[in-house]
Design a protein around this motif. Structure first.
Motif, PDB file in Angstrom:
ATOM      1  N   ALA A 112       0.821  -1.215   0.000  1.00 35.94           N
ATOM      2  CA  ALA A 112       0.000   0.000   0.000  1.00 35.94           C
ATOM      3  C   ALA A 112       0.855   1.265   0.000  1.00 35.94           C
ATOM      4  N   THR A 113       1.951   1.286   0.778  1.00 37.85           N
ATOM      5  CA  THR A 113       2.734   2.519   0.906  1.00 37.85           C
ATOM      6  C   THR A 113       4.118   2.430   0.286  1.00 37.85           C
ATOM      7  N   GLY A 114       4.587   1.207  -0.010  1.00 44.48           N
ATOM      8  CA  GLY A 114       5.923   1.053  -0.582  1.00 44.48           C
ATOM      9  C   GLY A 114       7.019   0.901   0.461  1.00 44.48           C
ATOM     10  N   PHE A 115       6.656   0.908   1.753  1.00 47.28           N
ATOM     11  CA  PHE A 115       7.645   0.726   2.813  1.00 47.28           C
ATOM     12  C   PHE A 115       7.752  -0.763   3.132  1.00 47.28           C
ATOM     13  N   CYS A 116       8.767  -1.403   2.570  1.00 46.08           N
ATOM     14  CA  CYS A 116       8.999  -2.825   2.790  1.00 46.08           C
ATOM     15  C   CYS A 116      10.292  -3.023   3.563  1.00 46.08           C
ATOM     16  N   ASP A 117      10.654  -2.043   4.363  1.00 42.94           N
ATOM     17  CA  ASP A 117      11.968  -2.014   5.000  1.00 42.94           C
ATOM     18  C   ASP A 117      12.261  -3.204   5.891  1.00 42.94           C
ATOM     19  N   ILE A 118      11.276  -3.735   6.560  1.00 44.58           N
ATOM     20  CA  ILE A 118      11.537  -4.848   7.475  1.00 44.58           C
ATOM     21  C   ILE A 118      12.015  -6.061   6.692  1.00 44.58           C
ATOM     22  N   PHE A 119      11.328  -6.386   5.594  1.00 46.82           N
ATOM     23  CA  PHE A 119      11.766  -7.512   4.768  1.00 46.82           C
ATOM     24  C   PHE A 119      13.116  -7.220   4.117  1.00 46.82           C
ATOM     25  N   GLU A 120      13.326  -5.982   3.736  1.00 47.73           N
ATOM     26  CA  GLU A 120      14.603  -5.622   3.122  1.00 47.73           C
ATOM     27  C   GLU A 120      15.750  -5.774   4.120  1.00 47.73           C
ATOM     28  N   ASP A 121      15.509  -5.383   5.376  1.00 41.59           N
ATOM     29  CA  ASP A 121      16.567  -5.458   6.384  1.00 41.59           C
ATOM     30  C   ASP A 121      16.774  -6.871   6.917  1.00 41.59           C
ATOM     31  N   VAL A 122      15.677  -7.544   7.230  1.00 44.21           N
ATOM     32  CA  VAL A 122      15.783  -8.871   7.845  1.00 44.21           C
ATOM     33  C   VAL A 122      16.288  -9.902   6.842  1.00 44.21           C
ATOM     34  N   PHE A 123      15.695  -9.959   5.678  1.00 50.36           N
ATOM     35  CA  PHE A 123      16.018 -10.990   4.694  1.00 50.36           C
ATOM     36  C   PHE A 123      16.956 -10.503   3.604  1.00 50.36           C
ATOM     37  N   GLU A 124      17.398  -9.240   3.727  1.00 51.99           N
ATOM     38  CA  GLU A 124      18.286  -8.625   2.747  1.00 51.99           C
ATOM     39  C   GLU A 124      17.704  -8.703   1.340  1.00 51.99           C
ATOM     40  N   PHE A 125      16.403  -8.420   1.251  1.00 51.75           N
ATOM     41  CA  PHE A 125      15.724  -8.344  -0.037  1.00 51.75           C
ATOM     42  C   PHE A 125      15.963  -6.967  -0.641  1.00 51.75           C
ATOM     43  N   SER A 126      15.911  -6.924  -1.960  1.00 52.27           N
ATOM     44  CA  SER A 126      15.820  -5.614  -2.598  1.00 52.27           C
ATOM     45  C   SER A 126      14.363  -5.178  -2.475  1.00 52.27           C
ATOM     46  N   GLN A 127      14.092  -3.953  -2.798  1.00 53.94           N
ATOM     47  CA  GLN A 127      12.712  -3.479  -2.700  1.00 53.94           C
ATOM     48  C   GLN A 127      11.805  -4.270  -3.646  1.00 53.94           C
ATOM     49  N   GLU A 128      12.304  -4.578  -4.802  1.00 48.13           N
ATOM     50  CA  GLU A 128      11.518  -5.353  -5.768  1.00 48.13           C
ATOM     51  C   GLU A 128      11.267  -6.768  -5.270  1.00 48.13           C
ATOM     52  N   GLU A 129      12.250  -7.388  -4.656  1.00 48.84           N
ATOM     53  CA  GLU A 129      12.068  -8.739  -4.113  1.00 48.84           C
ATOM     54  C   GLU A 129      11.067  -8.742  -2.963  1.00 48.84           C
ATOM     55  N   ALA A 130      11.123  -7.701  -2.131  1.00 39.59           N
ATOM     56  CA  ALA A 130      10.175  -7.611  -1.015  1.00 39.59           C
ATOM     57  C   ALA A 130       8.753  -7.448  -1.541  1.00 39.59           C
ATOM     58  N   ARG A 131       8.588  -6.643  -2.563  1.00 37.35           N
ATOM     59  CA  ARG A 131       7.243  -6.477  -3.153  1.00 37.35           C
ATOM     60  C   ARG A 131       6.754  -7.761  -3.809  1.00 37.35           C
ATOM     61  N   GLN A 132       7.648  -8.472  -4.452  1.00 41.32           N
ATOM     62  CA  GLN A 132       7.286  -9.744  -5.071  1.00 41.32           C
ATOM     63  C   GLN A 132       6.834 -10.747  -4.009  1.00 41.32           C
ATOM     64  N   PHE A 133       7.609 -10.833  -2.916  1.00 37.59           N
ATOM     65  CA  PHE A 133       7.245 -11.719  -1.812  1.00 37.59           C
ATOM     66  C   PHE A 133       5.854 -11.350  -1.280  1.00 37.59           C
ATOM     67  N   CYS A 134       5.612 -10.054  -1.074  1.00 37.28           N
ATOM     68  CA  CYS A 134       4.323  -9.618  -0.534  1.00 37.28           C
ATOM     69  C   CYS A 134       3.178  -9.850  -1.515  1.00 37.28           C
ATOM     70  N   SER A 135       3.433  -9.667  -2.786  1.00 34.18           N
ATOM     71  CA  SER A 135       2.388  -9.942  -3.785  1.00 34.18           C
ATOM     72  C   SER A 135       1.979 -11.409  -3.747  1.00 34.18           C
ATOM     73  N   GLU A 136       2.954 -12.297  -3.679  1.00 34.76           N
ATOM     74  CA  GLU A 136       2.649 -13.727  -3.602  1.00 34.76           C
ATOM     75  C   GLU A 136       1.961 -14.069  -2.283  1.00 34.76           C
ATOM     76  N   CYS A 137       2.347 -13.399  -1.216  1.00 34.72           N
ATOM     77  CA  CYS A 137       1.756 -13.641   0.102  1.00 34.72           C
ATOM     78  C   CYS A 137       0.278 -13.234   0.109  1.00 34.72           C
ATOM     79  N   ILE A 138      -0.039 -12.110  -0.500  1.00 40.42           N
ATOM     80  CA  ILE A 138      -1.416 -11.593  -0.498  1.00 40.42           C
ATOM     81  C   ILE A 138      -2.347 -12.508  -1.290  1.00 40.42           C
ATOM     82  N   ILE A 139      -1.885 -12.988  -2.436  1.00 38.07           N
ATOM     83  CA  ILE A 139      -2.777 -13.790  -3.286  1.00 38.07           C
ATOM     84  C   ILE A 139      -2.852 -15.250  -2.855  1.00 38.07           C
ATOM     85  N   SER A 140      -1.986 -15.653  -1.931  1.00 36.54           N
ATOM     86  CA  SER A 140      -1.971 -17.064  -1.519  1.00 36.54           C
ATOM     87  C   SER A 140      -3.078 -17.359  -0.510  1.00 36.54           C
TER      88      SER A 140
END
Length: 172
Positions: A112-140
Motif C-alpha cells: 500500500a505505501t511502498g515501505f517494505c523495509d523490514i523484509f529488506e533489512d531482515v532478509f536482505e531483499f531488494s525493494q523489488e524482491e520484497a514487493r514480489q514476496f508480498c504480492s505472492e503472500c497476499i494472493i496465496s
C-alpha cells in the motif's frame, strides 16, 4: 440627498489635508473631504492594484521564485527519502506486525505505501524482491504457507532494533 464624490489626485497633494469643493447646487453649498495620509496611500495602492493587477501579481511571483531553487540537488533518489522517513517507533511497530501477521504487513505497509523495509533489512531483499514476496503472500491461501517467515530471524532483528533504540535513548 447624499452625494458620493470620488477624487483621483495624480500627485497626491490633496490627500492629508482638508479639501474644499464648491458645488453650485441649490441643496449643497460646499463639501469637505478630509482623510489621513495613510488612508489616502491605501486607497492609491488599491486603485493601482486594480488597474495593474496582472503586473503586480507577476512581480510578486518573481520575488517568491527568486528564493526557490528550480533544480533538485544532484544524486537525490526517492529511495533515500523513504529510508529516512521511518522513525524508530515505526520500525518497531512494523517488526511486531511482521511477527504477528506478515500478510497484514504486506498488504497495509509494503504494497500500500511502498515501505517494505523490514523484509529488506531482515532478509536482505531488494525493494523489488520484497514487493514480489508480498504480492505472492497476499494472493496465496492460508494453506500455501507463502506468508510464513522464519521466526528466528525476525525475532533477532526485533531484539537488535530494541537494543539499538535503547542505546540511543528511545523508550519503546
Amino acid at each position: 440627498f447624499i452625494l458620493l464624490l470620488c477624487l483621483r489626485v495624480e500627485d497626491g497633494q490633496a490627500f492629508g489635508r482638508t479639501v474644499s469643493i464648491n458645488i453650485h447646487s441649490p441643496t449643497i453649498s460646499s463639501t469637505a473631504l478630509g482623510i489621513s495620509k495613510q488612508l489616502a496611500q491605501k486607497i492609491d495602492e488599491y486603485y493601482y492594484y486594480q488597474e495593474h493587477k496582472k503586473e503586480v501579481d507577476e512581480k510578486a511571483q518573481q520575488r517568491i521564485l527568486q528564493y526557490l531553487d528550480p533544480h533538485l540537488p544532484m544524486g537525490l533518489d526517492a529511495v533515500d527519502l523513504t529510508v529516512a522517513a521511518l522513525t524508530p517507533t515505526q520500525r518497531v511497530r512494523d517488526t511486531k506486525l511482521v511477527m504477528k501477521n506478515p500478510k497484514s504487513y504486506c498488504q497495509d505497509r509494503c504494497l500500500a505505501t511502498g515501505f517494505c523495509d523490514i523484509f529488506e533489512d531482515v532478509f536482505e531483499f531488494s525493494q523489488e524482491e520484497a514487493r514480489q514476496f508480498c504480492s505472492e503472500c497476499i494472493i496465496s491461501d492460508e494453506e500455501d504457507h507463502l506468508c510464513d517467515v522464519p521466526e528466528g530471524s525476525v525475532h533477532e532483528y526485533y531484539n537488535k532494533l530494541l537494543e539499538e533504540n535503547r542505546k540511543k535513548g528511545f523508550r519503546l
